[in-house]
Design an enzyme around this catalytic site. Sequence first.
Site, PDB file in Angstrom:
ATOM      1  N   CYS A  25       0.850  -1.184   0.000  1.00  0.00           N
ATOM      2  CA  CYS A  25       0.000   0.000   0.000  1.00  0.00           C
ATOM      3  C   CYS A  25       0.890   1.241   0.000  1.00  0.00           C
ATOM      4  O   CYS A  25       2.068   1.171   0.329  1.00  0.00           O
ATOM      5  CB  CYS A  25      -0.928   0.010   1.209  1.00  0.00           C
ATOM      6  SG  CYS A  25      -0.053   0.138   2.793  1.00  0.00           S
ATOM      7  N   CYS A  28       2.635   1.961   3.268  1.00  0.00           N
ATOM      8  CA  CYS A  28       3.772   1.057   3.492  1.00  0.00           C
ATOM      9  C   CYS A  28       4.993   1.574   2.750  1.00  0.00           C
ATOM     10  O   CYS A  28       6.107   1.616   3.280  1.00  0.00           O
ATOM     11  CB  CYS A  28       3.435  -0.352   2.999  1.00  0.00           C
ATOM     12  SG  CYS A  28       1.933  -1.063   3.674  1.00  0.00           S
ATOM     13  N   ASP A 466       1.425   5.337 -40.781  1.00  0.00           N
ATOM     14  CA  ASP A 466       2.292   5.159 -41.935  1.00  0.00           C
ATOM     15  C   ASP A 466       1.593   4.213 -42.910  1.00  0.00           C
ATOM     16  O   ASP A 466       0.744   3.412 -42.512  1.00  0.00           O
ATOM     17  CB  ASP A 466       3.622   4.565 -41.474  1.00  0.00           C
ATOM     18  CG  ASP A 466       4.555   4.292 -42.639  1.00  0.00           C
ATOM     19  OD1 ASP A 466       4.677   5.159 -43.510  1.00  0.00           O
ATOM     20  OD2 ASP A 466       5.144   3.191 -42.667  1.00  0.00           O
TER      21      ASP A 466
END
Length: 833
Positions: A25, A28, A466
């Site tokens: 998280c 953390c 292209d």
Amino acid sequence: MTSTDDNPPDPDPAVAEFSVPEMDCPSCAGKVENALGGVDGISEADLRPTTGSVSVAYDAENTTDAEIAGAIEGAGYAVADSAGDSAPTTGGEAGAGAPSAGAAASANPSNADESPAIWTSSRGIKTGISGVFLALGLLFEFFLHGANVQVGTLVGTDLFLADVLFLVAVAVGGQEILRGGYYSAKLRNLDIDFLMSAAIVGALLASLAFGEALYFEAATLAFLFSVAELLETASMDRARNSLRELMDLSPDEATVRRDGERVTVPVEAVDVGDVVLVKPGEKIPTDGTVVNGESSDGSEIPRANGEPVSAVNQAPITGESVPVDKTDGDEVYAGTINEGGYLEVSVTAAAGDDTLSRIVAMVEDAQANKTEREQFVERFADYYTPVVVAFAIVVTLASPAVLGTTWPTAVVYGLTLLVLACPCAFVISTPVSVVSGITSAAKNGVLVKGGNHLEAMGAVDVVALDKTGTLTKGELTVTDVVPLSDNTEDDVLRCARGLERRSEHPIGEAIVDAADEAGVAEREVADFESLTGKGVRADLDGTTHFAGKPGLFDDLGFDLSHVHAATDGGVVTQTARDLCDRNNCLDLLEETVPELQAEGKTVVLVGTADELEGVIAVADEIRPDANRTIQRLRDLGVERTVMLTGDNARTATAIAEQVGVDDYRAELLPEEKVAAIEELMDDHDDGDEQRMADRGTTTGGVAMVGDGINDAPALATATVGVAMGAAGTDTALETADIALMGDDIAKLPYLYELAHDANGVIRQNIWASLGIKAALAVGVPFGLVPIWLAVLAGDAGMTVGVTGNAMRLSRIEPESVDPNTVDRESEQIDTAQ
């Protein structure tokens, strides 16, 4: 990348990767980042909670892997494994370069087989025990009043049986929370662990201070937040699983032939030049070239030159749904599956340098490229938590006077706001969506190099493509040879081959192939020169010759409106007759060249400075799914499609009409393609701002789709550069923002849809997580939000919700097209051509 040291980075720092499974998280990661900030010698640290990994660049003279790992563990998170370009002390042997897919899988904590199931882990068991004691406490508190006897006193406060049960629930379920809170306080990190610890301890202290038990609230916090953490871990594992599936594509072992014997070795031990043996049904362990095929009994398979040895399922790399036939000399990729037959593969890339490993590494690195929304969220979160904490203090102190509540109730309000003060779900809403989108794309053969590119692709209004190799197959063939003056077709091809043999342009390769098939003689070539955007020049047998566009010969002074067609014994050749209404005279300028170009063919003139020797027409087949791709992009919301080509205007017109693009630009030199992209971007910037607001973004842009090499300047200039057919192509993999691994333009609508939906999911996650938090926070002072609702809805519920919403992106898949439909469309295109 997050810098953790003010000193300039070491010119050649060591790099180590650490697997930190429990760092799942943002809060953390904040603790780990603060811990690494205290280690001398670290120049950069990239923390990825979505994969539970930490990459650290450091000066090996000032620190070591062991000290870095110690700092991470000092933040309260165990280091499971590591890998780097120095010798790590926390894991296995180091290896230079990127780890192989198999090695990455073993190093990554989310792929560790020994990791216990979340709900049967130590914390899961403690949470369950805490829940049992909480339930028993509720039973005695609210239902068995007569049995809820006093069992003692604590600091002058009566303790009942229910209170004791609640305290046990706190003691068991709150261990990990208080442990996390301790490290947060130690590292001065105002995160959810600190806030929840403060709330639990505050409830216990308030019980003693006011003589009114808040043990139930403390136990509820301890149990429900532990459940929330387990749910968050489970949700994050879902996100990690998508990357784990990529890592698991590569086998751990390979069978190689050494000294005449078959030996099974770890994939990391396979060297370039080794011959790998792959049985039917096995995964190919690394990139290589097919060198031989045998039957199951070991005898060589008799086959004609070019006959397929086996069909290989390349879906894990290119996303192709149909296995591809492979024969001697064909390239194969790590992680692809040998569907049938026996393959011997000469290794061309060592483990860690193969295509699959690069994809895995790039998908992991993609998290470092933060989207605009992610940067906004992080900036917002820096202010959100302090503001809500201050609001909690104000509510606690002011509620008795303003709202007439009791002090215990005011404290409960404050504790509830502390629960809502950490924006975990809000912060994780963007990265978990990005990881889901990027890994989902990778599994379908599309490599997105970063969340910023995914966000940008979902917002583009214009797609520029292209022509050669993108809208067309790029497999040019010579369709017409018109000799002039006294030359024959062989003379024209012989001259053209000498001029084009050193050219790297696809048109030149087609002419050389046609000359080789015709068996014409060689000519001595000297002083070759490429005339950018016009053609080539070289000395053939001592005479200067030219090959190129009609404009090149116009510049040389030729009258292209009156040239003489070649004759055969005084009779005009059939090809010349078909193109000439004036016997042996041709008007190249007004008739011959325009007619060929109107058929979608590219015209090349061949001659000297004094004589025009012949005309060669080259055609490229349009991809059968090109028209469907353009239409699908339009249906999905792309406002404009533009074809960019160096080919002539008439050929460009024919191709543009057949594939259905909105606009085209022809006869463009490389630098003119860049200018065209810049013009398209300027046109977009002057567009409707309300349209951008409706899409939820302030920027749109232009995506350029090309081959990744010839179109590199245009790809780099565009908002998003998309390279076609990038599998096995180092240049395309390294330079493109997004790479379509297979040579399949039909993946372009899938990419746009995925990116567009990812932007929508990110917006949904951000506003839902922020809105629900805000609504709960506003309702707290009025007694509308109990503390359990703040934990479940504001923390656990939103974390699970945003993660589940992000996982919806994995359901988006490339459109399946009926082969019969493609065949019919191809026939229609061929008829038009």
